[in-house]
Scaffold this active site. Sequence first.
Site, PDB file in Angstrom:
ATOM      1  N   ASN A 190       3.152  10.487  -3.335  1.00 55.30           N
ATOM      2  CA  ASN A 190       2.257  11.362  -2.564  1.00 55.30           C
ATOM      3  C   ASN A 190       3.005  12.540  -1.940  1.00 55.30           C
ATOM      4  O   ASN A 190       2.719  12.957  -0.818  1.00 55.30           O
ATOM      5  CB  ASN A 190       1.522  10.575  -1.469  1.00 55.30           C
ATOM      6  CG  ASN A 190       0.462   9.661  -2.041  1.00 55.30           C
ATOM      7  OD1 ASN A 190      -0.193  10.011  -3.021  1.00 55.30           O
ATOM      8  ND2 ASN A 190       0.297   8.488  -1.456  1.00 55.30           N
ATOM      9  N   GLY A 233       3.530  -6.280  -2.619  1.00 51.33           N
ATOM     10  CA  GLY A 233       4.097  -5.781  -1.371  1.00 51.33           C
ATOM     11  C   GLY A 233       5.472  -5.170  -1.574  1.00 51.33           C
ATOM     12  O   GLY A 233       5.748  -4.555  -2.606  1.00 51.33           O
ATOM     13  N   ASP A 266      -5.891  -4.111  -8.380  1.00 54.77           N
ATOM     14  CA  ASP A 266      -4.864  -3.533  -9.252  1.00 54.77           C
ATOM     15  C   ASP A 266      -5.118  -3.870 -10.720  1.00 54.77           C
ATOM     16  O   ASP A 266      -4.945  -3.023 -11.605  1.00 54.77           O
ATOM     17  CB  ASP A 266      -3.477  -4.029  -8.841  1.00 54.77           C
ATOM     18  CG  ASP A 266      -3.122  -3.627  -7.420  1.00 54.77           C
ATOM     19  OD1 ASP A 266      -3.752  -2.684  -6.899  1.00 54.77           O
ATOM     20  OD2 ASP A 266      -2.234  -4.260  -6.821  1.00 54.77           O
ATOM     21  N   ASP A 279       0.820  -1.221   0.000  1.00 54.39           N
ATOM     22  CA  ASP A 279       0.000   0.000   0.000  1.00 54.39           C
ATOM     23  C   ASP A 279       0.849   1.265   0.000  1.00 54.39           C
ATOM     24  O   ASP A 279       0.501   2.264   0.634  1.00 54.39           O
ATOM     25  CB  ASP A 279      -0.952   0.011   1.203  1.00 54.39           C
ATOM     26  CG  ASP A 279      -2.021  -1.063   1.109  1.00 54.39           C
ATOM     27  OD1 ASP A 279      -2.412  -1.398  -0.029  1.00 54.39           O
ATOM     28  OD2 ASP A 279      -2.453  -1.571   2.161  1.00 54.39           O
ATOM     29  N   TYR A 324      -0.255   3.009  -8.441  1.00 52.02           N
ATOM     30  CA  TYR A 324      -0.401   4.419  -8.816  1.00 52.02           C
ATOM     31  C   TYR A 324       0.778   4.866  -9.673  1.00 52.02           C
ATOM     32  O   TYR A 324       0.600   5.453 -10.754  1.00 52.02           O
ATOM     33  CB  TYR A 324      -0.495   5.236  -7.531  1.00 52.02           C
ATOM     34  CG  TYR A 324      -0.678   6.724  -7.670  1.00 52.02           C
ATOM     35  CD1 TYR A 324      -1.911   7.267  -8.038  1.00 52.02           C
ATOM     36  CD2 TYR A 324       0.371   7.596  -7.382  1.00 52.02           C
ATOM     37  CE1 TYR A 324      -2.084   8.639  -8.123  1.00 52.02           C
ATOM     38  CE2 TYR A 324       0.207   8.966  -7.463  1.00 52.02           C
ATOM     39  CZ  TYR A 324      -1.025   9.484  -7.835  1.00 52.02           C
ATOM     40  OH  TYR A 324      -1.189  10.844  -7.910  1.00 52.02           O
ATOM     41  N   THR A 329      -3.133 -10.764  -5.170  1.00 48.34           N
ATOM     42  CA  THR A 329      -4.017 -11.292  -4.135  1.00 48.34           C
ATOM     43  C   THR A 329      -5.189 -10.345  -3.919  1.00 48.34           C
ATOM     44  O   THR A 329      -5.206  -9.233  -4.413  1.00 48.34           O
ATOM     45  CB  THR A 329      -3.251 -11.477  -2.812  1.00 48.34           C
ATOM     46  OG1 THR A 329      -2.756 -10.216  -2.369  1.00 48.34           O
ATOM     47  CG2 THR A 329      -2.071 -12.436  -2.981  1.00 48.34           C
ATOM     48  N   GLU A 364       4.866  -5.282 -11.823  1.00 41.83           N
ATOM     49  CA  GLU A 364       4.560  -4.808 -10.471  1.00 41.83           C
ATOM     50  C   GLU A 364       4.670  -5.954  -9.476  1.00 41.83           C
ATOM     51  O   GLU A 364       4.021  -6.990  -9.619  1.00 41.83           O
ATOM     52  CB  GLU A 364       3.169  -4.192 -10.384  1.00 41.83           C
ATOM     53  CG  GLU A 364       2.935  -3.582  -9.005  1.00 41.83           C
ATOM     54  CD  GLU A 364       1.494  -3.181  -8.733  1.00 41.83           C
ATOM     55  OE1 GLU A 364       1.176  -2.966  -7.544  1.00 41.83           O
ATOM     56  OE2 GLU A 364       0.695  -3.111  -9.681  1.00 41.83           O
ATOM     57  N   LYS A 388       1.459  -8.040 -13.649  1.00 42.46           N
ATOM     58  CA  LYS A 388       1.492  -8.294 -12.207  1.00 42.46           C
ATOM     59  C   LYS A 388       1.333  -9.793 -12.010  1.00 42.46           C
ATOM     60  O   LYS A 388       0.211 -10.320 -11.977  1.00 42.46           O
ATOM     61  CB  LYS A 388       0.396  -7.527 -11.475  1.00 42.46           C
ATOM     62  CG  LYS A 388       0.454  -7.754  -9.966  1.00 42.46           C
ATOM     63  CD  LYS A 388      -0.120  -6.614  -9.160  1.00 42.46           C
ATOM     64  CE  LYS A 388       0.181  -6.834  -7.685  1.00 42.46           C
ATOM     65  NZ  LYS A 388      -0.187  -5.692  -6.849  1.00 42.46           N
TER      66      LYS A 388
END
EC number: 6.3.3.3
Length: 223
Positions: free
Chosen positions: A175, A113, A50, A11, A16, A40, A110, A36
């Site tokens: 972010n 985690g 995703d 996360d 993104y 999960t 990707e 990917k």
Amino acid sequence: MNIFVTGTNTDIGKTYVTKYLYKALRTRGYRVCIFKPFQTEEIGGGRYPDLEIYKNECDLDYDVTSLYTFKDPVSPHLAFKIERHQQLNHQTMIDKLESLKAQFDMILIEGAGGIAVPIYEYSDHFYMTTDLIKDTSDFIVSVLPSKLGAINDAIVHQKYIDHQELPPNVLIMNNYTDSAIEQDNLHTIEKLIHKSVYTLGHQATQESFSEAFIQRIIGGSNG
């Protein structure tokens, strides 16, 4: 070229960053896809968060982006234990990537985690995310947090990459809002690990990546 997108934790914003990196590379004329291999957390009706983003916002179908999907929101190695009918087939994964490489200039892979996530448990060892990177990728995009704790996360992440002798990587702080603490995090991380750290804001577009960041990825250089 295979580019692995990982991060300091789950996360952290890998999807993104991957989504907008895909769009940024596409606007520069590259044939790009997203893959990917381990997804999960089913959200109902055979849909996964995703993969849905890549389908709806990048127009990439599941048959391109996915390989192994699991119902529960757990680490891949545990997901394989829960869904025992699924077994890791290394050759199938490599064959899928080879098929994609024949169609695209760049593959954004990707991870699930963070950088040290176990993917599959054999009787005597784990197949780790680092093994996946070594087997599949030429370059790494490391996604970092911008909040309190980013300095520790970034240092541990980079030290682990260096210790494992993984391919070159570039770091991007997600972010980013340019607050005082984020400015200090950015400056301190760069001084401590001797690498440039790029930024991506919360309201990003494909134009939000600096040209220097894109060129680093295209060139596949460390630093």
